[in-house]
Write a protein that holds these residues in place. Structure first.
Motif, short mmCIF file in Angstrom:
data_model
loop_
_atom_site.label_atom_id
_atom_site.label_comp_id
_atom_site.label_asym_id
_atom_site.label_seq_id
_atom_site.Cartn_x
_atom_site.Cartn_y
_atom_site.Cartn_z
N SER A 1 45.32 -3.33 -0.62
CA SER A 1 44.45 -4.36 -1.17
C SER A 1 45.07 -5.75 -1.04
O SER A 1 46.28 -5.92 -0.97
N PHE B 1 42.43 -1.38 5.24
CA PHE B 1 42.77 -1.16 3.83
C PHE B 1 43.57 0.12 3.64
O PHE B 1 44.53 0.18 2.88
N LEU B 2 43.16 1.16 4.37
CA LEU B 2 43.81 2.48 4.27
C LEU B 2 45.32 2.35 4.49
O LEU B 2 46.11 3.01 3.83
N GLU C 1 33.68 -2.97 -2.21
CA GLU C 1 34.38 -4.08 -1.56
C GLU C 1 33.52 -5.31 -1.33
O GLU C 1 34.04 -6.37 -1.02
N HIS C 2 32.21 -5.18 -1.47
CA HIS C 2 31.35 -6.33 -1.18
C HIS C 2 31.27 -7.33 -2.32
O HIS C 2 30.89 -8.47 -2.11
N HIS D 1 34.32 3.61 5.07
CA HIS D 1 35.76 3.82 5.08
C HIS D 1 36.06 5.11 4.33
O HIS D 1 36.44 5.08 3.15
N ASN E 1 37.83 -10.43 -2.44
CA ASN E 1 38.74 -9.28 -2.40
C ASN E 1 38.25 -8.31 -1.33
O ASN E 1 38.06 -7.11 -1.57
N ALA E 2 38.06 -8.84 -0.14
CA ALA E 2 37.54 -8.03 0.97
C ALA E 2 38.45 -6.83 1.24
O ALA E 2 39.67 -6.94 1.14
N GLY E 3 37.82 -5.71 1.57
CA GLY E 3 38.58 -4.50 1.89
C GLY E 3 38.74 -4.39 3.40
O GLY E 3 39.72 -4.83 3.97
N GLY E 4 37.75 -3.79 4.04
CA GLY E 4 37.73 -3.76 5.50
C GLY E 4 38.45 -2.59 6.10
O GLY E 4 38.67 -1.56 5.45
#
Lengths: 522, 522
Positions: free
Chosen positions: A219, A214-215, A476-477, A435, A208-211
């Motif tokens: 998701s 995402f903003l 997010e990790h 982030h 479920n990576a954010g990165g």
């Protein structure tokens, strides 16, 4: 028709920044693939996980010659038992954990994955699904001798619909290659992250990576439309729909998004790609203090509205590490904090006007003290590299203790300041970045080498502090091997119990990515 | 500073539309709450579900006097056994299904819900969770004598964070009231739907409601940040986090989004609200054919980009029903198709320029033949009412067979045309409308009364056709009682089996919303 206007940037943004001239040299190409950075001497050997941590092997079977022969019949030529070739797959890229797997399998189809898992399930053999091995929490490498099931050869794009923007592909596609594929068709991937050159889309979904996007695009729970998953017993669960809306029963794919390979092996992904923005701008600004960063964020969110696509921050210590280890030059005057603001929109003139007006205000009111702006792709990449390559710079600084916290945005930086005082000279560096727009801090502490006393000074202190703010100890990790016993700081007992029940339902023998995600006592 | 420009609308948009003058009269107030529309004569009685459909009561216990006394101790004064008061809770608002529950409970807290469920679980009593009872598939009323557990009194806002836009509230809050609450604070709810005046946020989440803002703000799987859920045995599962990112273990809340009260009772919701747009425009346009609707969509998506917030369509038959039954006037010339386009942005001048330029092109190239534009809230509401109140108009037209399909957008209208030919005079009206931007068709067939022969002409024909397009037989309305035996058209057997396993894990006695969601044979 209304005539196109010329973007009107404040003049101070367009002057040559002090470090800019020397900057191109350090970054002739996009950020290097992880693990490929040149280091002066060979890195020290990584201590095996079972020696460093108190973990006991569970009573799985051991891979026999008959098993290897069975695998060779399923994936002829794609069974690796050569220790040299296995070495890189046994160690995480951060070089903090190490397993001792003796077998690496590289299936090309979900049918092959299914046959492999059916065999492992019958034989009670543990399996470690592995994508690009770019995880941060020791989730993507074996702890003991689990069989490594790599998605590296499952790298085919299945389809792309250029009306809806739906991409369907195998799990082993590398994110950067998918980005290229959809960008040629005027779309972009809804996620982007520093490890894009190596990470697999299946691993992104499993984590479920954010990165970095995402903003704007939210998701993966919202953008993933469908998944194909092979369950522990080899059952192929085909939920690979490409529909934006589908309320026919429980949304089963959601279970696997963020389950880190413990409930099933993701073999294919259907994902919704947003249209490629017609204009992208990146501003890199210096702020005099963290309060200024926060005020800049609020002002910018109001002024840029729907075109704001990223709001990242980093502290001066991050910039120093990036300069020292990667030889990237700072593009603005030295400042206690830096922010990177990206806009993505459909009308270059309008976007320029919104951003220009915000920047004029930000500088005029003293929110920011210096800044530079990029509108062409090469300079945009250079500015992004400063933020994206912090992780790489940190890993070149020594052993890294990594924390990835969700916190109320007002308190985001407090833990960094307080840890610096708390640790004193025991730490080489304590840095904060992340982030900001999502309330997500990456708190990193470097030291010459791993030490249990420094770990004891950090944990549970960091977790207790986070729980005190009702934050998340993993934004997010994910959980992986390293965070599985601290979930209680962010999850109530009832939730942990339900997690264990779900694991028992979907993987009753516990063969999928054991020692990960679920608390030890489970 | 760059001077603000005056919006430049094409002049044809601003002329008085033929029906506009008479239009205000029909809509002095916002769309009426569902079920409150005045009809000339009392509606015919609704046939009990157990008489119309082949369904057998499962061996649950029957509510005894002791049970009622126990409930009265848990929620004093909030236990209803009066048949007259129960009547409205036993029938769906479409008046198509009817249960015979003898008890209605209206708890105010999750602790009360927990105690009620603990009692029901011990006593093997079936429970029908009920929100605003605005569902479309018979999911929100009992089939037999299930206890009705209403969230109507769980209507408190718990908190709103005006930095992040996170709303935390009880499940029984009415969507329109929440909208008002957050709009006063310069945010909006990420979802909006015709039933907003009655539906509860908990019901919206339990149904995974789509609605009118889905195109812009996406699925509830992305916008819901946390849930509090009471499980079948009374366990309170607190996943009511307000964090944008939280990867501490399986994302359990996702299980309950769209589970229609069959896995647990949602008692509180944490949801991310987007900032309130500074400018909203609505254009209502007439198109000469469906191909024109599709081309208008593609052109508009390119031209409006990130400010496009809705793209809805309706056919001429919908407009006729809205005119006839609700006395709303058509605001543009009679056309075979109409589209409603909404923009929401942060800069009125920029948005007006984008929309103006698109509209000029659309008219100039013959994509649309007539149109009107609203920029103030009153007229925006009037235009939206034409689209939002179609469901209401249909329900005043007779018995309604409702289908809610996800389809490839190019084939979206084919089934409407083909059904009209297929049914001939057996149907009163066959109409198509919906969320074109999401590939979601609402296909509705009206008749004087329910008839099994008309049903047989519709089903499985509609489902087979949808499956042939790899579509979904329920895009956003869910499964409820009516669609539970046709899930196989959109879900493979492995998925149905896993659904049943999850149900058995979370609700081993099957007391929560029985006869809903899961196939009969399960």
């Amino acid at each position: 028709m209304v005539p196109r206007r010329v973007p009107r940037w404040p003049s101070w943004l367009l002057r040559a920044s002090p470090g800019w001239a020397s900057w191109g040299a350090g970054l002739a190409s996009p950020p290097a693939r992880r693990g490929c950075s040149s280091t002066p001497s060979p890195p020290p050997a990584v201590v095996p996980t079972q020696e460093r941590y108190p973990v006991l092997r569970l009573p799985f079977s051991t891979v026999s010659e008959q098993d290897v022969a069975a695998f060779a019949r399923i994936v002829p030529g794609l069974v690796t038992t050569d220790p040299a070739e296995l070495a890189a797959h046994n160690v995480d890229w951060l070089r903090t954990v190490r397993g001792c797997s003796k077998v690496l399998l590289r299936p090309r189809t979900s049918e092959e994955v299914s046959r492999i898992l059916r065999h492992c399930h019958e034989r009670n053999l543990a399996v470690n699904p592995q994508g690009g091995n770019t995880g941060m929490v020791g989730g993507s490498v074996p702890v003991f001798d689990e069989i490594i099931l790599s998605t590296a050869l499952m790298n085919q794009v299945i389809s792309f619909d250029d009306v809806s923007g739906t991409l369907v592909c195998q799990a082993g596609c590398v994110l950067e290659e998918l980005s290229r594929h959809v960008e040629e068709r005027d779309f972009i991937m809804p996620l982007d992250l520093g490890a894009k050159g190596s990470c697999h889309i299946g691993g992104n979904v499993a984590t479920n990576a954010g990165g970095l996007r995402f903003l704007r695009y939210g998701s993966l729970h919202g953008t993933v439309l469908g998944l194909e998953v092979v369950l522990a017993d080899g059952t192929v669960l085909n939920c690979l729909t490409s529909l934006r809306k589908d309320n026919t029963g429980y949304d089963l794919k959601q279970l696997f998004i963020g389950s880190e390979g413990t409930l099933g092996v993701i073999t294919a992904v259907s994902i919704l790609c947003p249209p490629k923005p017609k204009a992208v701008n990146v501003a890199f600004l210096g702020c005099p203090n963290f309060a200024g960063v926060l005020r800049t964020f609020r002002t910018c969110r109001g002024a840029l509205g729907e075109i704001l696509s990223a709001f990242e921050f980093m502290d001066a210590a991050c910039m120093q590490l990036v300069e020292r280890h990667l030889h990237l030059a700072r593009p603005v005057q030295e400042s206690p904090f830096y922010v990177l603001i990206e806009t993505s929109g459909s009308h270059a003139g309008h976007d320029a006007e919104k951003l220009g007006s915000f920047l004029e205000h930000a500088l005029g009111s003293g929110l920011v003290t210096d800044g530079t702006l990029a509108t062409d792709q090469r300079r945009i990449k250079m500015l992004w590299a400063l933020r994206e390559r912090i992780t790489e710079a940190l890993s070149l600084d020594g052993y890294v203790y990594k924390y990835d916290l969700s916190l109320p945005v007002e308190r985001l930086y407090d833990i960094v300041t307080s840890l610096r005082a708390h640790l004193g000279p025991r730490a080489k560096h304590v840095v904060g970045y992340g982030h900001l727009g999502d309330g997500n801090l990456h708190l990193n502490v470097t030291a010459e080498a791993f030490s249990t006393s420094l770990l004891a000074a950090l944990e549970p202190h960091v977790y207790e502090w986070t729980a005190g703010q009702r934050g998340s100890i993993s934004a997010e990790h994910g959980v992986g091997f390293k965070k599985r016993d601290v979930l209680g700081y962010s999850k109530p007992p009832e939730a942990l119990q339900l997690m264990c029940q779900l694991k028992a339902l979907l993987d009753p023998k516990g063969i999928l990515n054991p020692y990960k995600m679920l608390p030890t006592q489970a």
